[in-house]
Scaffold this motif. Structure first.
Motif, PDB file in Angstrom:
ATOM      1  N   ARG A 256       0.827  -1.213   0.000  1.00 26.65           N
ATOM      2  CA  ARG A 256       0.000   0.000   0.000  1.00 26.65           C
ATOM      3  C   ARG A 256       0.859   1.259   0.000  1.00 26.65           C
ATOM      4  N   LEU A 257       1.886   1.297   0.817  1.00 23.97           N
ATOM      5  CA  LEU A 257       2.721   2.492   0.921  1.00 23.97           C
ATOM      6  C   LEU A 257       3.572   2.694  -0.325  1.00 23.97           C
ATOM      7  N   LEU A 258       4.102   1.589  -0.855  1.00 17.87           N
ATOM      8  CA  LEU A 258       4.897   1.733  -2.075  1.00 17.87           C
ATOM      9  C   LEU A 258       4.036   2.235  -3.229  1.00 17.87           C
ATOM     10  N   ALA A 259       2.787   1.802  -3.255  1.00 15.85           N
ATOM     11  CA  ALA A 259       1.885   2.254  -4.313  1.00 15.85           C
ATOM     12  C   ALA A 259       1.535   3.730  -4.171  1.00 15.85           C
ATOM     13  N   GLN A 260       1.584   4.224  -2.935  1.00 13.25           N
ATOM     14  CA  GLN A 260       1.226   5.615  -2.682  1.00 13.25           C
ATOM     15  C   GLN A 260       2.389   6.582  -2.907  1.00 13.25           C
ATOM     16  N   GLN A 261       3.577   6.060  -3.034  1.00 16.36           N
ATOM     17  CA  GLN A 261       4.731   6.930  -3.203  1.00 16.36           C
ATOM     18  C   GLN A 261       4.622   7.690  -4.527  1.00 16.36           C
ATOM     19  N   GLU A 262       4.988   8.943  -4.498  1.00 14.24           N
ATOM     20  CA  GLU A 262       4.953   9.742  -5.720  1.00 14.24           C
ATOM     21  C   GLU A 262       5.977   9.222  -6.731  1.00 14.24           C
ATOM     22  N   ALA A 263       7.161   8.856  -6.244  1.00 18.17           N
ATOM     23  CA  ALA A 263       8.185   8.312  -7.134  1.00 18.17           C
ATOM     24  C   ALA A 263       7.899   6.851  -7.392  1.00 18.17           C
ATOM     25  N   SER A 264       8.149   6.421  -8.612  1.00 18.56           N
ATOM     26  CA  SER A 264       7.879   5.031  -8.967  1.00 18.56           C
ATOM     27  C   SER A 264       9.093   4.132  -8.756  1.00 18.56           C
ATOM     28  N   ASP A 265      10.223   4.712  -8.443  1.00 18.47           N
ATOM     29  CA  ASP A 265      11.433   3.925  -8.271  1.00 18.47           C
ATOM     30  C   ASP A 265      11.480   3.369  -6.852  1.00 18.47           C
ATOM     31  N   HIS A 266      11.270   2.077  -6.706  1.00 18.87           N
ATOM     32  CA  HIS A 266      11.254   1.458  -5.385  1.00 18.87           C
ATOM     33  C   HIS A 266      12.597   1.584  -4.699  1.00 18.87           C
ATOM     34  N   LEU A 267      13.668   1.496  -5.457  1.00 21.22           N
ATOM     35  CA  LEU A 267      14.992   1.556  -4.843  1.00 21.22           C
ATOM     36  C   LEU A 267      15.232   2.923  -4.223  1.00 21.22           C
ATOM     37  N   THR A 268      14.757   3.976  -4.886  1.00 21.58           N
ATOM     38  CA  THR A 268      14.896   5.317  -4.315  1.00 21.58           C
ATOM     39  C   THR A 268      14.144   5.411  -3.001  1.00 21.58           C
ATOM     40  N   ASN A 269      12.938   4.848  -2.987  1.00 17.77           N
ATOM     41  CA  ASN A 269      12.155   4.866  -1.757  1.00 17.77           C
ATOM     42  C   ASN A 269      12.837   4.080  -0.641  1.00 17.77           C
ATOM     43  N   LEU A 270      13.465   2.968  -1.000  1.00 17.93           N
ATOM     44  CA  LEU A 270      14.158   2.179   0.000  1.00 17.93           C
ATOM     45  C   LEU A 270      15.353   2.942   0.569  1.00 17.93           C
ATOM     46  N   ARG A 271      16.052   3.677  -0.289  1.00 16.63           N
ATOM     47  CA  ARG A 271      17.187   4.460   0.197  1.00 16.63           C
ATOM     48  C   ARG A 271      16.711   5.525   1.189  1.00 16.63           C
ATOM     49  N   LEU A 272      15.590   6.169   0.860  1.00 12.54           N
ATOM     50  CA  LEU A 272      15.024   7.143   1.791  1.00 12.54           C
ATOM     51  C   LEU A 272      14.625   6.465   3.106  1.00 12.54           C
ATOM     52  N   ALA A 273      14.090   5.274   3.007  1.00 13.74           N
ATOM     53  CA  ALA A 273      13.703   4.541   4.216  1.00 13.74           C
ATOM     54  C   ALA A 273      14.916   4.197   5.062  1.00 13.74           C
ATOM     55  N   VAL A 274      16.041   3.862   4.392  1.00 10.38           N
ATOM     56  CA  VAL A 274      17.273   3.576   5.128  1.00 10.38           C
ATOM     57  C   VAL A 274      17.701   4.781   5.950  1.00 10.38           C
ATOM     58  N   GLU A 275      17.707   5.957   5.337  1.00  8.29           N
ATOM     59  CA  GLU A 275      18.114   7.170   6.055  1.00  8.29           C
ATOM     60  C   GLU A 275      17.163   7.459   7.213  1.00  8.29           C
ATOM     61  N   SER A 276      15.873   7.303   6.985  1.00 10.14           N
ATOM     62  CA  SER A 276      14.895   7.525   8.057  1.00 10.14           C
ATOM     63  C   SER A 276      15.098   6.531   9.186  1.00 10.14           C
ATOM     64  N   HIS A 277      15.361   5.294   8.824  1.00  7.59           N
ATOM     65  CA  HIS A 277      15.546   4.257   9.836  1.00  7.59           C
ATOM     66  C   HIS A 277      16.759   4.550  10.702  1.00  7.59           C
ATOM     67  N   ARG A 278      17.810   5.059  10.091  1.00  4.43           N
ATOM     68  CA  ARG A 278      19.007   5.394  10.859  1.00  4.43           C
ATOM     69  C   ARG A 278      18.728   6.508  11.864  1.00  4.43           C
ATOM     70  N   LEU A 279      17.951   7.492  11.431  1.00  5.13           N
ATOM     71  CA  LEU A 279      17.594   8.564  12.362  1.00  5.13           C
ATOM     72  C   LEU A 279      16.768   8.027  13.527  1.00  5.13           C
ATOM     73  N   ILE A 280      15.796   7.171  13.219  1.00  5.88           N
ATOM     74  CA  ILE A 280      14.959   6.593  14.276  1.00  5.88           C
ATOM     75  C   ILE A 280      15.818   5.750  15.207  1.00  5.88           C
ATOM     76  N   GLY A 281      16.759   4.992  14.647  1.00  5.37           N
ATOM     77  CA  GLY A 281      17.649   4.183  15.478  1.00  5.37           C
ATOM     78  C   GLY A 281      18.529   5.040  16.376  1.00  5.37           C
ATOM     79  N   GLN A 282      19.016   6.168  15.857  1.00  8.46           N
ATOM     80  CA  GLN A 282      19.842   7.061  16.676  1.00  8.46           C
ATOM     81  C   GLN A 282      19.024   7.667  17.818  1.00  8.46           C
ATOM     82  N   ALA A 283      17.797   8.088  17.504  1.00  4.97           N
ATOM     83  CA  ALA A 283      16.937   8.655  18.551  1.00  4.97           C
ATOM     84  C   ALA A 283      16.600   7.605  19.602  1.00  4.97           C
TER      85      ALA A 283
END
Length: 367
Positions: free
Chosen positions: A293-320
């Motif tokens: 559902r979330l991948l389908a809602q992403q404005e960008a169609s490139d899944h790999l780009t979305n995954l890279r963004l998720a990696v950066e977000s995950h690192r921030l959440i892990g640091q917090a």
């Protein structure tokens, strides 16, 4: 007068019989008979205790343990030879481990000694300090030799309690999957939810071949930084085995368009229950549905780009999360829970809130 009373007792013209004399040999015989009866009584008590499949204790009015059956020994690892046992018993939580529960158990034990027999459930500990949930019940017995004794049955309900906890946790995780609207939040919820549900460390792998990314509580820069046992688990196949000891559980959410696997590494090998496997299948499906559902809602169609963004977000959440763990000496799951509750309460994305905590050093509720 005394003689008259005696004659009245035995009839007219009768004489009070002489008191029988007791010889030393007869006294010895009586003592031996009493000893035999006591031995038979003790054997009878032990036989009754051993015939019960649940753990059982017999203790006196002061709490001194007189007998324990083999089921109790097998459950907690203590024997009578390790005694004498008086309250507080070593299978209770200590004040240092859990002061509130210790006080509750102590008060309940005082009620038991006073004759109350209400059933209760407590978390006890075996000899290795592994927590065991039990339901305790019993009764007070008047014993000819021992006086008031207390018989307590201790039934292991750990599986029952764990099943209840697992169903509750699974419901919470499923509800979170259904309502989450951010990919990084979804991955964080899945990582912490799967780990909490199956009592282990969760690693999530998204993508395929050279486009794979990994998420867990540790900072991962490459697949080489994964522990070997985690790599093996992620590369394995799901198994329905409930007999063999297993190092972890593999979930393969059926998410179309993106490879997805989750491996939960147990602290030590154990058997999986049927209800755990059912929960794993249901949650894997729920996670796959949310991911799709979330991948389908992403404005960008490139899944790999979305995954890279998720990696950066995950690192921030892990640091917090790490900041809160270090600051308050709490578990990662509790720290993540604080972040998520503050995110929902303040209507701020989890990633943005984590960034504020990292940059400002403030509490999630104040960042």
């Amino acid at each position: 007068m005394e003689n008259g009373s005696s004659n009245a007792l035995y009839g007219p013209g009768s004489h009070r019989p002489a008191e029988p004399s007791v010889t030393p040999s007869e006294t010895a015989t009586t003592s031996e008979a009493e000893a035999r009866l006591q031995a038979i009584d003790a054997e009878w008590r032990r036989a009754v205790l051993e015939s019960i499949d649940d753990g059982m204790l017999l203790f006196d009015a002061d709490g001194l343990v007189l007998e324990m059956n083999q089921a109790f020994v097998d459950l907690f690892g203590y024997t009578l030879d390790d005694g004498p046992f008086r309250p507080p018993y070593p299978w209770w939580p200590t004040e240092a481990e859990d002061a509130d529960t210790f006080d509750t158990i102590r008060c309940y034990f005082d009620e038991v000694l006073a004759g109350q027999t209400e059933d209760r459930e407590f978390a006890f500990f075996d000899r290795n300090r592994t927590r065991i949930w039990v339901r305790t019940s019993g009764t007070a017995i008047q014993h000819a030799t021992l006086g008031t004794t207390h018989l307590r049955i201790v039934r292991d309900i750990t599986r029952e309690r764990e099943a209840q906890r697992r169903r509750s946790a699974a419901a919470d995780v499923s509800q979170a999957f259904a309502s989450v609207d951010d990919l990084s939040d979804l991955i964080g919820i899945a990582e912490h939810g799967f780990g909490l549900l199956f009592d282990g460390d969760c690693t999530i792998q998204l993508g395929e071949d050279d486009g794979r990314y990994w998420f867990n509580a540790r900072e991962l820069s490459s697949p080489d930084s994964l522990p070997v046992e985690v790599q093996i688990g992620l590369d394995g196949s799901p198994s329905p085995d409930t007999i063999a000891l297993r190092p972890g559980i593999l979930l393969i959410p059926p998410a179309p368009g993106v490879g997805c696997r989750a491996w939960v590494q147990f602290p030590r090998a154990r058997r999986l229950t049927v209800d755990e496997m059912v929960a794993a299948d249901l949650l894997a499906a729920a996670f796959a549905a949310a991911l799709s559902r979330l991948l389908a809602q992403q404005e960008a169609s490139d899944h790999l780009t979305n995954l890279r963004l998720a990696v950066e977000s995950h690192r921030l959440i892990g640091q917090a999360t790490g900041i809160l763990v270090e600051r308050h000496r709490i578990l990662p799951a509790e720290a993540f829970g604080r972040l998520r509750r503050a995110s929902q309460h303040r209507n701020v994305k989890l990633r943005d809130l984590a960034e504020q905590v990292v940059e400002s050093g403030n509490e999630p509720e104040d960042a």
